[in-house]
Design an enzyme around this catalytic site. Sequence first.
Site, PDB file in Angstrom:
ATOM      1  N   HIS A 128       0.869  -1.172   0.000  1.00 24.81           N
ATOM      2  CA  HIS A 128       0.000   0.000   0.000  1.00 24.81           C
ATOM      3  C   HIS A 128       0.906   1.221   0.000  1.00 24.81           C
ATOM      4  O   HIS A 128       1.988   1.213   0.608  1.00 24.81           O
ATOM      5  CB  HIS A 128      -0.927  -0.006   1.209  1.00 24.81           C
ATOM      6  CG  HIS A 128      -2.119  -0.893   1.029  1.00 24.81           C
ATOM      7  ND1 HIS A 128      -2.911  -1.327   2.076  1.00 24.81           N
ATOM      8  CD2 HIS A 128      -2.672  -1.432  -0.101  1.00 24.81           C
ATOM      9  CE1 HIS A 128      -3.880  -2.088   1.615  1.00 24.81           C
ATOM     10  NE2 HIS A 128      -3.763  -2.176   0.303  1.00 24.81           N
ATOM     11  N   ASP A 154       1.280   4.133   1.350  1.00 22.97           N
ATOM     12  CA  ASP A 154       1.868   4.805   2.507  1.00 22.97           C
ATOM     13  C   ASP A 154       2.982   3.988   3.141  1.00 22.97           C
ATOM     14  O   ASP A 154       3.649   4.456   4.069  1.00 22.97           O
ATOM     15  CB  ASP A 154       0.791   5.150   3.543  1.00 22.97           C
ATOM     16  CG  ASP A 154      -0.076   3.968   3.941  1.00 22.97           C
ATOM     17  OD1 ASP A 154      -0.407   3.151   3.062  1.00 22.97           O
ATOM     18  OD2 ASP A 154      -0.454   3.862   5.121  1.00 22.97           O
ATOM     19  N   HIS A 155       3.230   2.782   2.628  1.00 22.79           N
ATOM     20  CA  HIS A 155       4.287   1.923   3.163  1.00 22.79           C
ATOM     21  C   HIS A 155       5.408   1.640   2.152  1.00 22.79           C
ATOM     22  O   HIS A 155       6.382   0.975   2.504  1.00 22.79           O
ATOM     23  CB  HIS A 155       3.696   0.593   3.632  1.00 22.79           C
ATOM     24  CG  HIS A 155       2.728   0.746   4.761  1.00 22.79           C
ATOM     25  ND1 HIS A 155       3.076   0.573   6.082  1.00 22.79           N
ATOM     26  CD2 HIS A 155       1.416   1.098   4.760  1.00 22.79           C
ATOM     27  CE1 HIS A 155       2.020   0.790   6.848  1.00 22.79           C
ATOM     28  NE2 HIS A 155       1.008   1.109   6.070  1.00 22.79           N
ATOM     29  N   ASP A 159      -0.119  -2.574   9.375  1.00 19.01           N
ATOM     30  CA  ASP A 159      -1.493  -2.815   8.946  1.00 19.01           C
ATOM     31  C   ASP A 159      -1.997  -4.250   9.107  1.00 19.01           C
ATOM     32  O   ASP A 159      -1.694  -5.131   8.303  1.00 19.01           O
ATOM     33  CB  ASP A 159      -1.640  -2.390   7.496  1.00 19.01           C
ATOM     34  CG  ASP A 159      -1.351  -0.906   7.303  1.00 19.01           C
ATOM     35  OD1 ASP A 159      -0.709  -0.312   8.173  1.00 19.01           O
ATOM     36  OD2 ASP A 159      -1.784  -0.350   6.283  1.00 19.01           O
ATOM     37  N   HIS A 187       1.417   5.135  13.062  1.00 15.65           N
ATOM     38  CA  HIS A 187       0.490   4.918  11.941  1.00 15.65           C
ATOM     39  C   HIS A 187      -0.911   5.395  12.318  1.00 15.65           C
ATOM     40  O   HIS A 187      -1.868   4.634  12.364  1.00 15.65           O
ATOM     41  CB  HIS A 187       0.481   3.431  11.542  1.00 15.65           C
ATOM     42  CG  HIS A 187      -0.196   3.164  10.229  1.00 15.65           C
ATOM     43  ND1 HIS A 187      -1.540   2.942  10.123  1.00 15.65           N
ATOM     44  CD2 HIS A 187       0.307   3.067   8.975  1.00 15.65           C
ATOM     45  CE1 HIS A 187      -1.859   2.714   8.856  1.00 15.65           C
ATOM     46  NE2 HIS A 187      -0.733   2.788   8.140  1.00 15.65           N
TER      47      HIS A 187
END
Length: 304
Positions: free
Chosen positions: A65, A67-68, A208, A266
Amino acid sequence: MTARELVVLGTASQVPTRQRNHNGYLLRWDGEGLLFDPGEGTQRQMSFAGVSAASITRICLTHFHGDHCLGLPGVLARLNLDQVTHPVDICFPAAGREFYCRLRDVVPYFAGVREQPVAAAGPIPLPDTAFEFEAIRLDHRVETFGYRLIEPDGRRILPDRLAAFGISGPDVGRLQREGSLRLPDDRVVTLDEVSTVRHGQRFAFVMDTRMCSGVEELAQHADMLVIEATFLDTDAGLAHEYGHLTAAQAAQVAQAAGVRTLVLTHFSQRYADLEDHRLEAAKYFDGELVVAEDLMRVPVPTRR
């Protein structure tokens, strides 16, 4: 500078804010620099934090994803620009290889890359390490792995026990190398008799995921646990729907696992103030609690 510390480069979840950059976490571990989940803007955050590209020895992606992982091209470009000569291992979920290749190939090729695709839970054979490194599967909307660093146990020599047996000088090194030593009176002294176990340290990284057995396994006996706390318990339904944890869940698993330093990060953009995250976690966790902020440095606690 401490030999073992976490440098927080970003603490946002899907949407960055004025105060929070996308993810990015550098673990300094003796001579190693393990960069976890470099999100967008990581290269700039490294400059703010005083982190050089040359200090990075491993890069670990939990999942694909944005944002990672969207900061990966910039980091690779910087490694190439700065002419870093040592190899850099990149661990990533094997199911996302197509996404990894796209990210890798948009910048000049860095010849030092050693790819370490992770297809299943278990040890990752990183070359030239003084620690064990492993991946554990998590429960998110795409294939996701958490990571754990385990330093092997050693032994600490007890000077009073050496003195009791009259052992000194080169004989001490011989006893450590060979595990036993014959004294002039023919007695045999073993290493166990003059030392005690020095437990190795553990670091765990959990991003996540819903609560699952993988979270519990990664957290077990961690000296430092870096874990997502995207939501508060008032939004537990949203957390489960989107595959995330609450601050309370992160704290509860840390307490049950015997974690010493808990680092929450996060955070969803819906929370401008993170004091409620601190208060919620403190209800369940009685160790050192850190609500991460961008550019913060958190030392790994000293040995147990």
